[in-house]
Design an enzyme around this catalytic site. Sequence first.
Site, PDB file in Angstrom:
ATOM      1  N   ASP A 194      39.319  44.879  40.494  1.00  0.00           N
ATOM      2  CA  ASP A 194      40.673  45.027  41.041  1.00  0.00           C
ATOM      3  C   ASP A 194      40.814  45.654  42.368  1.00  0.00           C
ATOM      4  O   ASP A 194      39.892  46.477  42.684  1.00  0.00           O
ATOM      5  CB  ASP A 194      41.292  45.925  40.002  1.00  0.00           C
ATOM      6  CG  ASP A 194      42.866  46.233  40.349  1.00  0.00           C
ATOM      7  OD1 ASP A 194      43.672  45.221  40.237  1.00  0.00           O
ATOM      8  OD2 ASP A 194      43.335  47.487  40.692  1.00  0.00           O
ATOM      9  N   GLU A 224      39.303  40.652  43.201  1.00  0.00           N
ATOM     10  CA  GLU A 224      40.518  40.254  43.663  1.00  0.00           C
ATOM     11  C   GLU A 224      40.750  40.457  45.139  1.00  0.00           C
ATOM     12  O   GLU A 224      41.154  41.619  45.581  1.00  0.00           O
ATOM     13  CB  GLU A 224      41.605  41.089  42.890  1.00  0.00           C
ATOM     14  CG  GLU A 224      43.117  41.044  43.350  1.00  0.00           C
ATOM     15  CD  GLU A 224      44.129  42.116  43.114  1.00  0.00           C
ATOM     16  OE1 GLU A 224      43.568  43.256  42.841  1.00  0.00           O
ATOM     17  OE2 GLU A 224      45.051  41.754  42.915  1.00  0.00           O
ATOM     18  N   ASP A 307      50.200  38.980  38.205  1.00  0.00           N
ATOM     19  CA  ASP A 307      50.538  39.838  39.727  1.00  0.00           C
ATOM     20  C   ASP A 307      51.587  39.007  40.645  1.00  0.00           C
ATOM     21  O   ASP A 307      52.142  39.292  41.714  1.00  0.00           O
ATOM     22  CB  ASP A 307      49.311  40.161  40.797  1.00  0.00           C
ATOM     23  CG  ASP A 307      48.973  41.446  40.398  1.00  0.00           C
ATOM     24  OD1 ASP A 307      49.433  42.333  39.876  1.00  0.00           O
ATOM     25  OD2 ASP A 307      47.639  41.462  40.866  1.00  0.00           O
TER      26      ASP A 307
END
Lengths: 467, 467
Positions: A194, A224, A307
């Site tokens: 992340d 990410e 997301d």
Amino acid sequence: MFYQIFPDRFARSGRQNLNLHLQDWGAPPTLHDYMGGDLWGVIERLDHIQSLGINALYFCPVFQSASNHRYHTHDYFKVDPMLGGDEALRSLIDAAHARGMKVVLDGVFNHASRGFFQFNDLLEQGEHSAYRDWFHVSAWPLFPYEHQHPANYEAWWGNRALPKFNTDDRSVREFLWSVAEYWMRWGIDGWRLDVPNEINDDSFWQEFRRRVKAINPEAYIVGEIWGDAQRWLGGDQFDAVMNYNFTRPCLAYFGAQTLDNAMNEASGTGYVSPMDAAAFAGRMSEVTRMYDPEVVQAQLNLLDSHDTARFLSVVSGDVSALTLATTFQMTYVGAPSVYYGDEIGLAGGPDPDCRRAFPWSEPQTWNREIMHHLQMLTAARHHSKALRRGSFDVLHAEGDLLAYRRECGGEYAYVLLNTGQQASDMALDNLAPGQYRDALSGRSYGVGQQQRFSVPGRGALVLVQGL
Amino acid sequence: MFYQIFPDRFARSGRQNLNLHLQDWGAPPTLHDYMGGDLWGVIERLDHIQSLGINALYFCPVFQSASNHRYHTHDYFKVDPMLGGDEALRSLIDAAHARGMKVVLDGVFNHASRGFFQFNDLLEQGEHSAYRDWFHVSAWPLFPYEHQHPANYEAWWGNRALPKFNTDDRSVREFLWSVAEYWMRWGIDGWRLDVPNEINDDSFWQEFRRRVKAINPEAYIVGEIWGDAQRWLGGDQFDAVMNYNFTRPCLAYFGAQTLDNAMNEASGTGYVSPMDAAAFAGRMSEVTRMYDPEVVQAQLNLLDSHDTARFLSVVSGDVSALTLATTFQMTYVGAPSVYYGDEIGLAGGPDPDCRRAFPWSEPQTWNREIMHHLQMLTAARHHSKALRRGSFDVLHAEGDLLAYRRECGGEYAYVLLNTGQQASDMALDNLAPGQYRDALSGRSYGVGQQQRFSVPGRGALVLVQGL
């Protein structure tokens, strides 16, 4: 081929009798409510996942967290009790491995949460905290919940729920690396990272990689990174990134006629300008050459995620846009990732709506066409080395029509896409002659060096050898 | 015979290289600073503890906690990382058991802490929390750190750092019982229960006992009950309580001439009225009959603890008061418990001063007389069934002089105490004739049915058979 699971919403087993306050399964998602999905539920649904042709699971965070998305990590060494705890993850990994499926977990290493032990010590002891160097404190006292005061500590995008780690501190580095090692030793097959760009320190990720690969040289590390990722893809940090450079062109081309850009702008994707086949082919050819070929082979190609709004919703419910995009995804270079529920046409706008419960008990709502389409494509991809690992060369790109070749060790596949409403003919030359089968219609094609094909409106041919 | 350890202050090993902010070992204790004692340090000091004749360890809390005393539990299933984590406790239990020593842990089941996972969920989700029934909420939002507002949840003595569990909730009950079972299965030998009276529910503790004893029928369950404990000592809840009914009379009699009641009143003990031998004997005879004999045999008899000023400090540093009290403690009915450091005359006023670091590197400060005295008494107790498990009958109690008999299965011991400054003679009759030895002086006594003894000023005879 990955299947991305948002654990609170994928499946709830009957096994967790926790007597907790949960939303009804299927209620509209909110920022704060739990629905109580768990990892036992995932185990119960592995048949479904495997039937899709999936062979890897990527989980949004599963560690103990006071948030339904579990990005607010409370304990990095413990699977959330609502998910079934460590025992459920143990069983899940074993069950997945028994089916030849890999398991990748989401690691949130940039920031912790307000309840995280070492940060909680700062709240309880103030300047006397033994752990005061673990975070970035500008003044005392800290105000974790009192918005009329400055927080006095650095937090992710100013969100005081997410205190940023001081990754320059030796103890913090060791702590985070030890988390990575701990779960690798447990048997996971990789990490999705992340917001790793927010740890602005190559040496941190280089050592992270060394430790992970020392435990399993085959481990998959995917970051990410929404923009250019060259910095992290030089071979010493990540194997791949979440390829939003794949996502946006897919929306732009396959959704050109139905894009809901108001939704995109309220989502992680942002505004997307429509593209025709030529622009799309140009962009995807760039994307294909953007990194080292080995990296491109490993990229996580996703149409949507927790997301973003769901692809199907962003294209205003146009199923053909989703099936076309999926056709491209499953026949392009890299590692396709299907967000849970996309296979049955689950709808969802921007976060938190894109995190709806999977409607297991309402199979009448499932779009079987989408699911069947996906299954045909994953079967073709399993069958065809060219689709999995082949080169990518555009043969034709004009208006609504796109054709490309995949080739690997003398094995060929041809993909012809038509985003127009009407069937169109496409003439291709320099083909590898032979017997092909269209993975979508099942029709056989005796292909010569030059050939004219009729491609259905809002449809495709996926011509594969020996299918 | 127990040794009570306050883990942050007992011993710091060289093994925990945590790069944390710690006070210097031996600095004046504060409410918020850590000194970094750990369980590896305890293992390194087991020789010392065993040399005192101790065969059981009672630890103040060791679970992960953002507080130096660790009563603010953050995670019930994890040993605090600063203490060395689970690995250190595993090694400690194994090392203790290898020496025939038991290990009892402190369980804080009435309340959690603000960082405790399920409570943190209430802070993060508010009314949407899945765990909102785990605590007693009167209104939303909660104000855990904002003292200008009411907390809006029930907390231990109004201390909002310590949210009280709702032990009527089924999940909470299961959770707390599962903690007890988990560590019993790990191999601990019992539980000391923090403020168990605040869980006003006999059925909770009855089930707690059932589950603990199902794992180890020999387990020791001792509650922190400062007053009358009949309710919990009927055989279906606790085996014993922390016997502050023992502590206060000892201060009152042995410290009669030197008591610092200002210190007592600032401490858990409270004001203590001096007693003479007759009053003391009367009170201790009552205390001896207060509960079932089996319970009295199991009572945890302590002179001080982490919750009181140290005995030696309360008696204004009068070593003779401490050695006399220790003589009584080691020759009375029940399970004596020595608070770490008392054996070397460590000083300490009320909390937090009573939690000083053990001065391992300053052996010149140790009072060897106290330690030697303790060793003679524990040796006598190990030797003498009468001292360990015998009856307790006062033979003489007047002014400064006290004498009592212990008898078990025909084996006798006589203890004569003189709290006066001068040696005094005491004439006793109805004695069991025979050969005795004074455990303190080593002198032999041929005892007849009637006998006159000279007892040294501020001293004692501990006459034991066959020593």
